[in-house]
Design a protein around this motif. Structure first.
Motif, PDB file in Angstrom:
ATOM      1  N   GLU A 187      38.199   1.194 -46.266  1.00 33.50           N
ATOM      2  CA  GLU A 187      38.095   2.308 -45.332  1.00 33.50           C
ATOM      3  C   GLU A 187      39.095   3.415 -45.648  1.00 33.50           C
ATOM      4  O   GLU A 187      38.762   4.611 -45.630  1.00 33.50           O
ATOM      5  CB  GLU A 187      38.316   1.809 -43.898  1.00 33.50           C
ATOM      6  CG  GLU A 187      38.092   2.867 -42.832  1.00 33.50           C
ATOM      7  CD  GLU A 187      36.651   3.347 -42.739  1.00 33.50           C
ATOM      8  OE1 GLU A 187      36.434   4.521 -42.359  1.00 33.50           O
ATOM      9  OE2 GLU A 187      35.734   2.565 -43.046  1.00 33.50           O
ATOM     10  N   ASN A 188      40.343   3.052 -45.948  1.00 31.90           N
ATOM     11  CA  ASN A 188      41.374   4.063 -46.234  1.00 31.90           C
ATOM     12  C   ASN A 188      41.080   4.806 -47.531  1.00 31.90           C
ATOM     13  O   ASN A 188      41.269   6.025 -47.613  1.00 31.90           O
ATOM     14  CB  ASN A 188      42.760   3.406 -46.304  1.00 31.90           C
ATOM     15  CG  ASN A 188      43.242   2.941 -44.945  1.00 31.90           C
ATOM     16  OD1 ASN A 188      42.857   3.493 -43.911  1.00 31.90           O
ATOM     17  ND2 ASN A 188      44.094   1.921 -44.932  1.00 31.90           N
ATOM     18  N   GLN A 189      40.624   4.082 -48.549  1.00 30.08           N
ATOM     19  CA  GLN A 189      40.276   4.719 -49.824  1.00 30.08           C
ATOM     20  C   GLN A 189      39.117   5.689 -49.636  1.00 30.08           C
ATOM     21  O   GLN A 189      39.126   6.796 -50.190  1.00 30.08           O
ATOM     22  CB  GLN A 189      39.917   3.647 -50.854  1.00 30.08           C
ATOM     23  CG  GLN A 189      41.084   2.775 -51.284  1.00 30.08           C
ATOM     24  CD  GLN A 189      40.640   1.581 -52.100  1.00 30.08           C
ATOM     25  OE1 GLN A 189      39.457   1.207 -52.095  1.00 30.08           O
ATOM     26  NE2 GLN A 189      41.571   0.955 -52.803  1.00 30.08           N
ATOM     27  N   TYR A 190      38.125   5.250 -48.868  1.00 27.32           N
ATOM     28  CA  TYR A 190      36.964   6.089 -48.588  1.00 27.32           C
ATOM     29  C   TYR A 190      37.379   7.394 -47.907  1.00 27.32           C
ATOM     30  O   TYR A 190      36.958   8.491 -48.299  1.00 27.32           O
ATOM     31  CB  TYR A 190      35.979   5.317 -47.716  1.00 27.32           C
ATOM     32  CG  TYR A 190      34.863   6.147 -47.130  1.00 27.32           C
ATOM     33  CD1 TYR A 190      33.787   6.576 -47.917  1.00 27.32           C
ATOM     34  CD2 TYR A 190      34.882   6.511 -45.776  1.00 27.32           C
ATOM     35  CE1 TYR A 190      32.766   7.338 -47.367  1.00 27.32           C
ATOM     36  CE2 TYR A 190      33.858   7.265 -45.224  1.00 27.32           C
ATOM     37  CZ  TYR A 190      32.809   7.679 -46.023  1.00 27.32           C
ATOM     38  OH  TYR A 190      31.805   8.442 -45.479  1.00 27.32           O
ATOM     39  N   LYS A 191      38.236   7.305 -46.881  1.00 29.27           N
ATOM     40  CA  LYS A 191      38.692   8.496 -46.166  1.00 29.27           C
ATOM     41  C   LYS A 191      39.488   9.419 -47.082  1.00 29.27           C
ATOM     42  O   LYS A 191      39.369  10.651 -47.002  1.00 29.27           O
ATOM     43  CB  LYS A 191      39.545   8.088 -44.961  1.00 29.27           C
ATOM     44  CG  LYS A 191      38.745   7.456 -43.832  1.00 29.27           C
ATOM     45  CD  LYS A 191      39.649   7.049 -42.675  1.00 29.27           C
ATOM     46  CE  LYS A 191      38.852   6.432 -41.540  1.00 29.27           C
ATOM     47  NZ  LYS A 191      39.737   5.991 -40.418  1.00 29.27           N
ATOM     48  N   GLU A 192      40.278   8.826 -47.977  1.00 31.32           N
ATOM     49  CA  GLU A 192      41.082   9.620 -48.913  1.00 31.32           C
ATOM     50  C   GLU A 192      40.188  10.411 -49.862  1.00 31.32           C
ATOM     51  O   GLU A 192      40.410  11.612 -50.103  1.00 31.32           O
ATOM     52  CB  GLU A 192      42.001   8.702 -49.712  1.00 31.32           C
ATOM     53  CG  GLU A 192      42.971   9.423 -50.640  1.00 31.32           C
ATOM     54  CD  GLU A 192      44.006  10.235 -49.896  1.00 31.32           C
ATOM     55  OE1 GLU A 192      44.323  11.351 -50.376  1.00 31.32           O
ATOM     56  OE2 GLU A 192      44.489   9.782 -48.840  1.00 31.32           O
ATOM     57  N   LEU A 193      39.141   9.781 -50.376  1.00 32.44           N
ATOM     58  CA  LEU A 193      38.253  10.483 -51.302  1.00 32.44           C
ATOM     59  C   LEU A 193      37.376  11.507 -50.580  1.00 32.44           C
ATOM     60  O   LEU A 193      37.052  12.551 -51.148  1.00 32.44           O
ATOM     61  CB  LEU A 193      37.390   9.484 -52.072  1.00 32.44           C
ATOM     62  CG  LEU A 193      38.138   8.611 -53.092  1.00 32.44           C
ATOM     63  CD1 LEU A 193      37.152   7.807 -53.925  1.00 32.44           C
ATOM     64  CD2 LEU A 193      39.036   9.441 -54.001  1.00 32.44           C
TER      65      LEU A 193
END
Length: 299
Positions: free
Chosen positions: A136-142
């Motif tokens: 989830e955090n990686q997705y939001k960052e990208l």
């Protein structure tokens, strides 16, 4: 934040909206070098193989898309990110009605002016397995990075390209870092045969205009034609010659469908045929119709 709005039926969506945004923005991609396309609900063609001349980074927000990439089955699901290399073949098998993605399109000319290496250049991992799932955090960052790239790409500034290069460096670094942290990272150890087939596909994309002979590609991979052919047949279910022919025909069909400004003679030259009649015979042998008949059928 990215969203696609209400659910749509794929085939009705194609009829209502006409050409895919990737095709509609071809000139803009060539001019700007980097373009972000939001709210994408399909690939450029349905069921028909497609080969792009640009790098495509696809971030899936919802739904599922089942496809073939270099003739191997792949599935894109929510929070998957995929890198599709230039001139590699992708075709859609099935797409859910709630499929939604963002496409980052990077021209090869733009990439050549940067120092981007991983994951965009010569990365075996993405060429064999083009996607992986983000947390989830990686997705939001990208998502945030794509917002920034989109904003910068639209700037009317003399510094736009310089800023884009820097932003793309960070974006590429994050993708590479996130892949190394992904759940499937430990399983991404490819067999000798997988590496050979991946290199074979890559060599086809580079040399298909130069040669369509199996022996040519076997020589590039330092293998005997017989051993090379056996590996390809075992991995793909097709002979090496069939793989080469399928790739050339896919590129030919893509040009015939999407580049109406090109004559058949110009397309045959782009594919490496010195004589148009040779191209027509090659195309008809594989499809049972002439290039002209195929183009007319698509209108």
């Amino acid at each position: 934040m990215y969203f696609c709005g209400k659910k749509v039926d794929f085939m009705n969506d194609v009829i209502k909206k006409g050409p895919h945004p990737l095709l509609q923005n071809a000139l803009r991609i060539k001019t700007n070098g980097v373009v972000v396309l939001k709210n994408i609900t399909s690939l450029p063609t349905f069921s028909k193989p497609y080969a792009s001349s640009d790098y495509l980074v696809c971030l899936c927000h919802s739904g599922r898309l089942y496809a073939h990439y270099d003739m191997q089955p792949v599935t894109f699901v929510e929070r998957d990110i995929a890198i599709i290399y230039p001139n590699h073949i992708i075709s859609t098998d099935k797409v859910s009605s709630d499929y939604c993605a963002t496409l980052l399109v990077i021209s090869d000319d733009f990439l050549k002016k940067t120092s981007l290496v991983a994951p965009f250049k010569n990365n075996m991992t993405f060429k064999v397995q083009p996607s992986f799932n983000l947390n989830e955090n990686q997705y939001k960052e990208l998502c945030s990075m794509l917002d920034s790239i989109h904003f910068i790409s639209e700037l009317d500034s003399s510094q736009r390209s310089t800023i884009l290069y820097l932003q793309m460096e960070v974006f590429a670094f994050l993708i590479d870092a996130f892949r190394s942290q992904s759940r499937d990272a430990d399983n991404l150890k490819f067999t000798h045969n997988q590496k050979i087939v991946a290199r074979f596909y890559e060599e086809i994309t580079i040399h298909y205009q130069e040669s369509r002979e199996v022996s040519f590609y076997a020589h590039l991979l330092c293998l005997s034609p017989k051993y090379f052919g056996a590996i390809v047949k075992q991995a793909t279910g097709m002979s090496a010659g069939e793989c080469i022919e399928k790739y050339v025909i896919t590129v030919a069909k893509t040009l015939l469908r999407t580049r109406n400004e090109l004559t058949i003679q110009q397309i045959s030259e782009r594919l490496g045929f010195e004589v148009q009649a040779d191209f027509s015979r090659y195309f008809k042998r594989a499809t049972n119709m002439s290039p002209k008949e195929y183009r007319m059928q698509q209108e």
